[in-house]
Write an enzyme that holds these catalytic residues in place. Structure first.
Site, PDB file in Angstrom:
ATOM      1  CG  ASP A   1      -1.756   1.232   1.348  1.00 30.06           C
ATOM      2  OD1 ASP A   1      -2.648   1.404   0.503  1.00 30.06           O
ATOM      3  OD2 ASP A   1      -1.522   2.033   2.270  1.00 30.06           O
TER       4      ASP A   1
ATOM      5  CD  GLU B   1      -2.627   2.340  -3.133  1.00 26.87           C
ATOM      6  OE1 GLU B   1      -3.680   2.986  -3.150  1.00 26.87           O
ATOM      7  OE2 GLU B   1      -1.759   2.479  -2.251  1.00 26.87           O
TER       8      GLU B   1
END
Length: 613
Positions: free
Chosen positions: A258, A300
């Site tokens: 992330d 991401e």
């Protein structure tokens, strides 16, 4: 014998790993020795079933590039209530054709200060309302038995303020404070603020937070309760890599990194995409090669294609095995609102030019908002579109404010001055299924909305990579407006598309003619065709087509002897195309199609199998 395997893998990577480690952490030989010892412990803790899986995947290194993978992302709490509830409902995923399951954040995080689970207080503990780490491992074991690859989010950039490291830092522990960015005054934070863009300028302005209790300032790029980790400290890198490997050893097949572009901070820069980020990710990839080579890293990276591609690394030295295809997703929704495929074609030409080794996870909707990170210089040059005005049009269209709009979205972090609001809503509500059923229903509008929904999914399935549905989209689940009345959610409009899975709605997939049946069976038909034709493989040759219509996007794919073209009408109006005097076969029906004068209805689409010439 097993120890020899570890030593062989370590030896194959050690020269590069040691060089990279000492390049970024100079004169930290003890930290490197600890890191290697940690890798050995993680290897020793990897169970036999996972080691066997590693070996199978090493013998089939392209296992994740085939046209056989079909994904779904979900919040476990919304789908099954608990991890055991998800496990009990795996048969439904089989009915959906899903063999790649992406679970949204489920690790321990404080209620009310979790940012949807992205403020982790313990990387080795599951949220108590969802179950235990043993439940997660049991779910992973059953998924593996069913041939389902499991993906889990790993929050790399920060911890919750409730994490033990953060609590110790708040109490004054100097070692714990060295894991974060602590300052006695605003001199250095103010210097950072001069060059670092704000992530959430409306709901969480600035990149630092004053801690009244300890009279300190801490870096918080996202929200005040999410404290940025200091990866310049090898303690952080060593321990976070061990946390990653811990999750891999619980049976995760894919680890989603992330907010990876943010993890290295340097004064005088924008603290995004710095070279050290790539060094860190490469070392994490090497750690996986040594301990768990069957596990993939998913990055991401919410950036334009030019900044996304470097996160793949190279064929010889990969970083992320695959990336979120954020740009194509938001450009697709821009095309829905404008009915003009020019920007989409321009963007896809950049994607098609990437090496075949670059693999994307493709989607229409996900847990997050839609940010309008479009190529505005190109839009200005070719259409005279000014950024703020264009963003306002998109936001007005998708929130139903624009005259004639059938979309029903909501805005997140709305900043009218900059036009930087982000869009929230489910696919069904954004394409008009919600508005077509309120208050009394409009059958023609509903038909149009369903056609748009199916066309967009067909386009997503045509892209190279792994297609991933957002749970609920397969049965046209609408926005969940109940979040407005929840004291823990009302101020975060992303919860409008994070509602609980409606199992009663899903039962309607069996009712012929229902909206749910039309969407569900339409998607399953596409999925089966995609799985049956190698031309949909990720390593196929792909290029765009000029269809002669500003509303129709064309993409050709070729693999071996198979050649096909996908045609997608992004307008509600019928279009007639002149594509040459030739026949093709419709991949869904097998019927012959004459391409000269081919008609596409409003939001119509075709997958056409061409001859091999």
């Amino acid at each position: 014998m097993e120890q020899n395997v570890f030593e062989q893998r370590l030896a194959a990577c050690q020269d590069e790993l040691k060089w990279l480690y000492h390049e970024i952490y100079r004169n930290k030989g003890e930290a490197y020795d600890y890191f290697v010892g940690m890798l050995r412990r993680c290897w020793e803790g990897r169970k036999d079933a996972l080691r066997e899986m590693d070996e199978r995947r090493l013998s089939q290194p392209d296992w994740y590039r085939s046209n056989q993978l079909m994904g779904m992302m979900m919040y476990p709490s919304n789908y099954g209530g608990t991890l055991n509830g998800v496990r009990e409902r795996l048969d439904y995923l089989g009915e959906c054709g899903v063999n790649y399951l992406h679970l949204m954040p489920l690790l321990d995080s404080p209620e009310g200060k979790s940012d949807g689970g992205y403020a982790v207080s313990d990387f080795r503990k599951v949220r108590t309302d969802l179950g235990t780490m043993e439940d997660l491992e049991a779910l992973a074991d059953e998924c593996r038995e069913r041939g389902i690859a499991l993906c889990l989010d790993f929050v790399l950039n920060h911890t919750s303020e409730e994490h033990p490291w953060a609590k110790a830092a708040r109490a004054g522990d100097p070692v714990a404070r060295s894991r974060y960015f602590f300052y006695d005054d605003w001199v250095i934070p103010n210097e950072f603020e001069k060059t670092v863009p704000q992530v959430f300028p409306t709901t969480a302005p600035g990149s630092f937070t004053w801690l009244e209790d300890c009279q300190q300032i801490v870096m918080t790029s996202f929200y005040p309760f999410q404290w940025d980790l200091n990866y310049a400290n090898p303690l952080v890198f060593n321990d976070m890599t061990e946390n990653l490997l811990y999750l891999a050893n619980r049976g995760m097949d894919v680890i989603r990194l992330d907010a990876v572009p943010y993890i290295w901070k340097e004064l005088g820069t924008n603290c995004r995409n710095l070279p050290q980020v790539h060094t860190l990710v490469r070392m994490m990839h090497l750690a996986c090669q040594i301990v768990c080579p069957g596990v993939l890293l998913l990055g991401e990276v919410v950036m334009e294609p030019a900044k996304v591609a470097p996160y793949f690394g190279t064929v010889e030295k990969p970083e992320c095995d695959m990336l979120y295809n954020v740009t194509t997703m938001c450009t697709t929704w821009n095309t829905v609102a404008t009915r003009n495929v020019g920007l989409l074609r321009h963007q896809m030409e950049q994607v098609c030019a990437l090496p075949k080794s670059c693999l994307f996870q493709n989607y229409l909707r996900c847990h997050d908002d839609i940010g309008w990170g479009l190529d505005y210089p190109w839009l200005m040059e070719h259409f005279g579109e000014e950024e703020v005005a264009h963003k306002k049009y998109l936001n007005d269209w998708f929130t139903g404010k624009w005259q004639g709009s059938w979309s029903r979205g909501e805005l997140y972090n709305d900043d009218p001055r900059l036009g930087d609001a982000r869009l929230c809503g489910t696919t069904a509500s954004l394409v008009g299924i919600e508005s077509a059923t309120e208050p009394f229903g409009d059958s023609s509008a509903l038909d149009q909305a369903i056609a748009c929904d199916l066309m967009l999914h067909a386009w997503m399935f045509t892209q190279s990579g792994i297609p991933v549905l957002y749970s609920g989209d397969e049965v046209a689940q609408l926005n969940d407006n109940a979040y407005h009345n929840d004291p823990l959610k009302w101020d975060d409009s992303r919860y409008i598309h994070r509602g609980k899975f409606d199992w009663a709605l899903a039962e309607k997939r069996r009712e012929p003619g229902s909206v749910q049946n039309r969407i569900f069976t339409g998607l399953r038909e596409m999925e089966k065709v995609r799985a049956a034709h190698a031309v949909f493989r990720s390593d196929a040759d792909v290029w765009t087509w000029d269809t002669g219509s500003e509303a129709v996007f064309g993409l050709e794919r070729r693999y071996g002897d198979e050649r096909m073209v996908g045609l997608f009408n992004f307008s509600e109006h019928p279009v007639q195309l002149q594509l040459g005097r030739r026949e093709a076969a419709d991949l869904l029906t097998g019927e012959a199609v004459w391409m000269d004068g081919l008609k596409l209805g409003g939001y119509g689409w075709h997958w056409l199998l061409l001859d091999g010439e």
